[in-house]
Design a protein around this motif. Structure first.
Motif, short mmCIF file in Angstrom:
data_model
loop_
_atom_site.label_atom_id
_atom_site.label_comp_id
_atom_site.label_asym_id
_atom_site.label_seq_id
_atom_site.Cartn_x
_atom_site.Cartn_y
_atom_site.Cartn_z
N HIS A 13 31.79 157.50 -52.56
CA HIS A 13 30.16 158.06 -52.10
C HIS A 13 30.20 158.22 -50.26
O HIS A 13 28.48 157.15 -49.76
CB HIS A 13 29.02 156.25 -52.36
CG HIS A 13 29.78 156.06 -53.99
ND1 HIS A 13 29.26 156.94 -55.18
CD2 HIS A 13 29.88 155.51 -54.67
CE1 HIS A 13 29.77 156.98 -55.84
NE2 HIS A 13 29.90 155.73 -55.63
N VAL A 16 26.55 159.63 -49.09
CA VAL A 16 25.13 158.78 -49.40
C VAL A 16 24.70 157.29 -48.35
O VAL A 16 24.46 157.37 -48.02
CB VAL A 16 25.41 158.41 -51.06
CG1 VAL A 16 24.54 157.41 -50.69
CG2 VAL A 16 25.16 159.68 -51.90
N LEU A 35 18.34 155.24 -55.66
CA LEU A 35 19.54 155.34 -56.31
C LEU A 35 20.11 155.56 -57.55
O LEU A 35 20.02 154.57 -58.31
CB LEU A 35 20.70 154.34 -55.55
CG LEU A 35 20.71 154.01 -53.82
CD1 LEU A 35 21.64 153.09 -53.88
CD2 LEU A 35 20.58 154.95 -53.07
N GLY A 37 22.45 157.32 -61.08
CA GLY A 37 23.92 157.82 -61.04
C GLY A 37 24.12 156.94 -62.21
O GLY A 37 23.60 156.05 -63.13
N LYS A 43 26.16 151.74 -57.79
CA LYS A 43 24.79 152.07 -57.02
C LYS A 43 24.27 150.56 -56.63
O LYS A 43 23.35 150.02 -55.00
CB LYS A 43 23.56 151.82 -58.29
CG LYS A 43 24.23 153.76 -58.50
CD LYS A 43 23.11 154.17 -59.73
CE LYS A 43 22.88 152.95 -61.07
NZ LYS A 43 23.84 153.32 -61.59
N VAL A 46 26.09 149.79 -53.24
CA VAL A 46 25.59 150.83 -51.98
C VAL A 46 24.31 150.40 -50.99
O VAL A 46 23.77 149.66 -50.13
CB VAL A 46 25.70 152.14 -52.34
CG1 VAL A 46 24.64 153.57 -50.91
CG2 VAL A 46 26.79 152.40 -52.26
N THR A 156 17.53 151.45 -58.25
CA THR A 156 18.81 151.64 -58.59
C THR A 156 18.35 151.84 -60.42
O THR A 156 17.27 151.50 -60.44
CB THR A 156 19.92 151.28 -58.60
OG1 THR A 156 19.91 150.37 -59.63
CG2 THR A 156 19.96 149.83 -57.54
N ARG A 175 21.50 160.78 -55.20
CA ARG A 175 22.40 160.78 -56.36
C ARG A 175 23.89 160.28 -55.91
O ARG A 175 24.21 160.89 -55.03
CB ARG A 175 22.60 162.17 -57.32
CG ARG A 175 22.97 162.24 -58.41
CD ARG A 175 23.01 163.41 -58.93
NE ARG A 175 24.09 163.64 -60.15
CZ ARG A 175 24.32 162.57 -61.44
NH1 ARG A 175 22.87 161.95 -61.31
NH2 ARG A 175 25.24 162.86 -61.99
N LEU A 176 24.12 159.29 -56.65
CA LEU A 176 25.78 159.24 -56.61
C LEU A 176 26.46 159.33 -57.50
O LEU A 176 26.09 159.56 -59.34
CB LEU A 176 25.71 157.66 -56.41
CG LEU A 176 25.82 156.80 -55.61
CD1 LEU A 176 24.12 157.10 -54.92
CD2 LEU A 176 26.06 155.64 -55.60
N SER A 177 27.50 160.12 -57.60
CA SER A 177 28.48 160.87 -58.49
C SER A 177 29.88 159.70 -59.12
O SER A 177 29.81 159.30 -57.97
CB SER A 177 29.09 162.28 -58.31
OG SER A 177 27.88 163.16 -57.91
N VAL A 179 32.93 159.10 -59.11
CA VAL A 179 34.63 158.60 -57.73
C VAL A 179 35.79 159.06 -57.77
O VAL A 179 36.37 159.10 -59.52
CB VAL A 179 34.12 157.58 -57.04
CG1 VAL A 179 35.04 157.57 -55.85
CG2 VAL A 179 32.98 157.22 -56.30
#
Ligand SMILES: [Zn+2]
Length: 339
Positions: A13, A16, A35, A37, A43, A46, A156, A175-177, A179
């Motif tokens: 991430h 982000v 946040l 994903g 999430k 973060v 989140t 957006r968190l994708s 890893v």
């Protein structure tokens, strides 16, 4: 040698994290962030690091110092300006799906109405914003529409579409994708795991650092996951009677649980099936090197069949999010498995 640049202790991430740190460093901090994903992707981690940087009184380069009074109180869970809302299972819950109630939102709003005590601002994390009941989301809108100058809300959510548009549109969305497996492997190695354990866990994590850490800390859960993948193999490659027997066993195991653990068990089961089915789609499409897990023979099933199963799986997961019956969902899925 590569220069070491300090950052937040988060696996993956980077984009982000860099964006949020820039907001803190420039002082261009929004009133509300979202946040979103997949589950177990990081999430909340973060969000917590963002909150830590916002609350720390001596932070440099938007990294919490971990030593000031603010950081120590936050770490001890007693910071007067830090709030976290978690979904819970209670009497209003259907099929065990955790919810955030109106009462929880009202309590948060009451806390946020006071001036900050220790830090320059108050920070609240709402974990699982997609679990907000309608009444709770409506109440939260008031805070989002008329933000006070010194509060920051961080929501989140897994399923963006289940959060009302009115809430979403008032947040800065990030957006968190998933890893990269290599990044998870490196983090596990840096934490002291052996190469073979790190390799297995990184492969099983399907790009989700939270799942990797869960498997690292619980070999029981790791073994159960591997057993689940093998069960899926038997379910997918067995004869009709073997398949029915496996389905029966699964239904019995799941129905022994109460609604809350049934729903959670099913959610985990469906995520596992998604990983396993995606591998079979890749294998059937001639790309076995992209599989997360060694796939047994998928002869006789076509990529289109696995795509259909994955589409059904996605629909069933969405329906479960909208309180469909877990038992019915399982039956629909078993009927759509490729033969
Ligand atoms: Zn600090």
């Amino acid at each position: 040698m590569e220069k070491y640049t300090p950052t937040w202790p988060v696996i993956g991430h980077a984009t982000v994290v860099a964006a949020l740190r820039r907001h803190v460093m420039k002082g261009s901090i929004g009133h509300a962030y979202l946040l979103h994903g997949p589950r177990q992707i990081g999430k909340t981690t973060v969000a917590e690091q963002f909150a830590a940087a916002l609350l720390c009184s001596v932070q440099e380069r938007a990294i919490a110092c971990d030593e000031c009074q603010s950081c120590r109180q936050r770490a001890a869970g007693v910071h007067p300006d830090f709030h976290i809302l978690l979904p819970t299972v209670n009497s209003e819950t259907t099929f065990g799906r955790p919810i955030i109630t109106l009462e929880q939102v009202r309590q948060l709003q009451a806390a946020l109405s006071h001036r900050p005590v220790l830090a320059r601002r108050q920070v609240a994390i709402i974990v699982g914003g997609d679990s907000l009941q309608d009444k709770a989301a409506n109440a939260l809108l008031k805070t989002l529409e008329e933000p006070s100058g010194n509060t920051v809300l961080v929501l989140t959510c897994d399923a963006l579409e289940q959060l009302p548009l009115t809430v979403r549109s008032r947040c800065r969305q990030l957006r968190l994708s998933t890893v990269a497996t290599a990044a998870i492997f490196d983090a596990l190695r840096a934490g002291g795991s052996s190469p073979s354990v790190a390799r297995q866990i990184a492969a099983l994590s399907a790009g989700r650092p939270g799942r990797a850490l869960q498997f690292l800390h619980s070999s029981d859960q790791r073994e159960a996951y591997v057993a689940g993948l093998k069960d899926f193999g038997r379910l997918a490659s067995g004869t009709l009677s073997e398949r029915l027997a496996a389905a029966n066993a699964l239904q019995q195991r799941l129905s022994a649980a109460d609604d809350a653990s049934l729903a959670e068990g099913l959610r985990q089961q469906l995520e596992l099936w998604q990983t396993a089915a995606r591998d079979r789609l890749l294998n059937a499409a001639g790309c076995p090197h992209l599989c997360q897990w060694t796939v047994e023979d998928t002869a006789g099933s076509s990529p289109a069949q696995w795509r259909f199963f994955l589409d059904t799986l996605r629909d069933v997961r969405a329906a479960l999010g909208l309180n469909a019956s877990p038992r019915l969902a399982l039956e629909v899925l078993l009927l759509s498995l490729p033969r």
